[in-house]
Design a protein around this motif. Structure first.
Motif, PDB file in Angstrom:
ATOM      1  N   ASP A  52       4.166  -0.562   1.800  1.00 37.96           N
ATOM      2  CA  ASP A  52       2.981  -1.030   1.083  1.00 37.96           C
ATOM      3  C   ASP A  52       3.048  -0.721  -0.410  1.00 37.96           C
ATOM      4  O   ASP A  52       2.311  -1.297  -1.203  1.00 37.96           O
ATOM      5  N   PHE A  54       6.232  -0.331  -2.327  1.00 35.38           N
ATOM      6  CA  PHE A  54       7.384  -0.879  -3.053  1.00 35.38           C
ATOM      7  C   PHE A  54       7.797  -2.288  -2.632  1.00 35.38           C
ATOM      8  O   PHE A  54       8.586  -2.923  -3.318  1.00 35.38           O
ATOM      9  N   ALA A  55       7.303  -2.774  -1.479  1.00 42.12           N
ATOM     10  CA  ALA A  55       7.760  -4.091  -1.026  1.00 42.12           C
ATOM     11  C   ALA A  55       6.824  -5.187  -1.513  1.00 42.12           C
ATOM     12  O   ALA A  55       5.602  -5.032  -1.514  1.00 42.12           O
ATOM     13  N   ARG A  65       1.001  -0.297  -8.056  1.00 42.40           N
ATOM     14  CA  ARG A  65       0.717   0.408  -6.801  1.00 42.40           C
ATOM     15  C   ARG A  65       1.412   1.770  -6.759  1.00 42.40           C
ATOM     16  O   ARG A  65       0.860   2.745  -6.242  1.00 42.40           O
ATOM     17  N   VAL A  69      -0.358   5.274  -5.764  1.00 43.97           N
ATOM     18  CA  VAL A  69       0.055   6.020  -4.578  1.00 43.97           C
ATOM     19  C   VAL A  69       0.580   7.409  -4.970  1.00 43.97           C
ATOM     20  O   VAL A  69       0.346   8.393  -4.260  1.00 43.97           O
ATOM     21  N   GLY A  89      -6.352   6.536  -5.478  1.00 41.14           N
ATOM     22  CA  GLY A  89      -5.228   5.599  -5.356  1.00 41.14           C
ATOM     23  C   GLY A  89      -5.619   4.215  -5.823  1.00 41.14           C
ATOM     24  O   GLY A  89      -4.897   3.576  -6.610  1.00 41.14           O
ATOM     25  N   ALA A  90      -6.783   3.734  -5.374  1.00 38.24           N
ATOM     26  CA  ALA A  90      -7.233   2.395  -5.750  1.00 38.24           C
ATOM     27  C   ALA A  90      -7.576   2.326  -7.237  1.00 38.24           C
ATOM     28  O   ALA A  90      -7.198   1.384  -7.937  1.00 38.24           O
ATOM     29  N   THR A  93      -4.451   2.428  -9.510  1.00 40.34           N
ATOM     30  CA  THR A  93      -3.747   1.143  -9.412  1.00 40.34           C
ATOM     31  C   THR A  93      -4.469   0.064 -10.220  1.00 40.34           C
ATOM     32  O   THR A  93      -3.847  -0.683 -10.986  1.00 40.34           O
ATOM     33  N   ALA A  94      -5.790  -0.010 -10.060  1.00 40.76           N
ATOM     34  CA  ALA A  94      -6.574  -1.018 -10.790  1.00 40.76           C
ATOM     35  C   ALA A  94      -6.453  -0.815 -12.296  1.00 40.76           C
ATOM     36  O   ALA A  94      -6.278  -1.778 -13.054  1.00 40.76           O
ATOM     37  N   ARG A  97      -2.985  -1.712 -13.619  1.00 40.73           N
ATOM     38  CA  ARG A  97      -2.846  -3.165 -13.545  1.00 40.73           C
ATOM     39  C   ARG A  97      -3.578  -3.837 -14.734  1.00 40.73           C
ATOM     40  O   ARG A  97      -3.065  -4.764 -15.338  1.00 40.73           O
TER      41      ARG A  97
ATOM     42  N   THR B 167      -8.234  -6.727  -7.989  1.00 39.95           N
ATOM     43  CA  THR B 167      -8.936  -6.291  -9.195  1.00 39.95           C
ATOM     44  C   THR B 167      -9.357  -4.835  -9.083  1.00 39.95           C
ATOM     45  O   THR B 167      -9.370  -4.097 -10.059  1.00 39.95           O
ATOM     46  N   TYR B 168      -9.720  -4.421  -7.855  1.00 40.19           N
ATOM     47  CA  TYR B 168     -10.199  -3.057  -7.655  1.00 40.19           C
ATOM     48  C   TYR B 168      -9.097  -2.129  -7.121  1.00 40.19           C
ATOM     49  O   TYR B 168      -9.370  -1.011  -6.706  1.00 40.19           O
ATOM     50  N   GLY B 169      -7.862  -2.621  -7.112  1.00 39.77           N
ATOM     51  CA  GLY B 169      -6.750  -1.800  -6.642  1.00 39.77           C
ATOM     52  C   GLY B 169      -6.800  -1.527  -5.154  1.00 39.77           C
ATOM     53  O   GLY B 169      -6.182  -0.588  -4.655  1.00 39.77           O
ATOM     54  N   ALA B 172      -3.834  -0.884  -2.903  1.00 37.60           N
ATOM     55  CA  ALA B 172      -3.246   0.462  -2.885  1.00 37.60           C
ATOM     56  C   ALA B 172      -4.078   1.412  -2.023  1.00 37.60           C
ATOM     57  O   ALA B 172      -3.665   2.537  -1.762  1.00 37.60           O
ATOM     58  N   PRO B 175      -1.885   2.244   1.363  1.00 36.80           N
ATOM     59  CA  PRO B 175      -0.871   3.306   1.265  1.00 36.80           C
ATOM     60  C   PRO B 175      -1.470   4.661   0.879  1.00 36.80           C
ATOM     61  O   PRO B 175      -0.994   5.697   1.349  1.00 36.80           O
ATOM     62  N   ALA B 176      -2.538   4.662   0.058  1.00 36.27           N
ATOM     63  CA  ALA B 176      -3.175   5.936  -0.308  1.00 36.27           C
ATOM     64  C   ALA B 176      -3.769   6.602   0.934  1.00 36.27           C
ATOM     65  O   ALA B 176      -3.634   7.815   1.134  1.00 36.27           O
ATOM     66  N   VAL B 206      14.101  -3.406   4.179  1.00 35.28           N
ATOM     67  CA  VAL B 206      13.160  -4.387   3.618  1.00 35.28           C
ATOM     68  C   VAL B 206      13.854  -5.663   3.108  1.00 35.28           C
ATOM     69  O   VAL B 206      13.418  -6.773   3.412  1.00 35.28           O
TER      70      VAL B 206
END
Lengths: 100, 229
Positions: A52, A54-55, A65, A69, A89-90, A93-94, A97, B167-169, B172, B175-176, B206
């Motif tokens: 989730d 790196f791929a 991501r 993470v 984490g979220a 990332t946001a 980005r 938009t809100y990540g 992720a 995985p988190a 992969v």
């Protein structure tokens, strides 16, 4: 997502629960088998994390991501509550980005 | 049923139950928040609100649900999503072996208990010393999580239809969440070795294997467990 997936997974998940709690119950399993079964989450969850993170389809990529993470991993290592780990984490990332 | 219910109520109101009640509620709320992330993810992966809710009601085991949805979301087949979710669900069978020593009662009661036999309820129950406290911790934690997990899924799935997850990540968030779920498995040396080998197998496969299949390949890392500790 298909109904086949939802319903087959529901049947399988409940079967495993009944198998352990009621069918096998207090009988003993071979200790090697029990040890291997107990290790399944470690192998699969670690694989899910790298997949989730790196791929991207069949490509391996390094994007926002990974930053999210990584921060989540530090938070989990410092024993932060689950909610904090996920939100960090979220959010990271946001943010990365947005900047990128 | 009545005397049974009354005895459960007396048990719950006993002073030594207070820490169990508090911990169960905390775990319940955490599961609810986690379930919101699941609901959002399920809808982002192309599921309907109904599919997300039915999955939480009937499957009711977090890691399997997350893994199924995350493999579907990254474009994997139903078969690979089902395969790895089933492998993850197999551990509830192992928890069942543990809980069988502590739970009793009619077959009907145990069939209900089976649906609640997951990571959190087993952990809470086995953390208690007295047999009564173990049973009470199992049922209280199980009910708290069941209610919160399903409510959270509904809220997340409804919200997921309204927002863009990237938009809100939220891509992720999975995985988190997995990182937090992995942490307890890294306490033993074997657990760490299996996790590292599993991650490496996944990374190595992969580019070549169909999407979702690398997760299944990673399961071979459990063969490290064949060696006596």
């Amino acid at each position: 997502m298909t109904w086949t997936l939802v319903l087959l997974l529901a049947a399988a998940a409940y079967s495993f629960k009944v198998l352990g709690l009621i069918v096998i119950g207090r009988r003993q399993l071979p200790s090697t088998l029990e040890r291997c079964l107990a290790l399944i989450p470690a192998a699969l969850i670690a694989a899910l994390i790298v997949n989730d993170t790196f791929a991207d389809g069949k490509d391996l990529v390094l994007d926002a991501r990974a930053a999210g993470v990584a921060v989540a991993a530090v938070a989990a290592w410092r024993r932060a509550p689950l909610i904090v780990v996920i939100v960090l984490g979220a959010a990271v990332t946001a943010t990365v980005r947005q900047l990128g | 049923m009545r005397p049974r219910l009354r005895s459960l109520r007396t048990q719950i109101s006993a002073p030594e139950m207070r820490p169990i009640l508090g911990a169960s509620l905390t775990i319940g709320v955490a599961a609810g928040v986690f379930a919101i992330a699941f609901g959002v993810g399920a809808v982002a992966a192309g599921g309907t609100v109904l599919q997300a809710c039915v999955m939480s009601l009937l499957v009711f085991t977090g890691a399997s649900q997350f893994s199924a949805v995350s493999i579907v979301d990254s474009g994997g087949s139903t078969a690979s999503a089902l395969g790895s979710a089933m492998l993850l669900a197999a551990r509830n069978g192992v928890y069942g072996l543990t809980m069988a020593r502590h739970l009793d009662g009619s077959l009907g009661r145990r069939l209900v208990a089976a649906q609640l036999t997951i990571d959190e309820t087993t952990a809470m129950a086995t953390a208690q010393d007295a047999p009564d406290a173990r049973r009470a911790a199992f049922w209280i934690t199980g009910c708290a999580i069941f209610v919160c997990w399903n409510l959270g899924t509904l809220i997340g799935a409804l919200a997921g239809e309204a927002i863009d997850p990237e938009t809100y990540g939220l891509d992720a968030a999975f995985p988190a969440g997995f990182v937090a779920m992995l942490a307890p498995h890294l306490r033993s040396r074997t657990g760490r070795a299996v996790a590292i080998v599993g991650a490496l197998i996944c990374l190595a496969t992969v580019p070549f294997a169909p999407i979702g299949v690398p997760i299944l390949c990673a399961a071979t890392a459990v063969l490290i467990g064949l060696r006596p500790p």
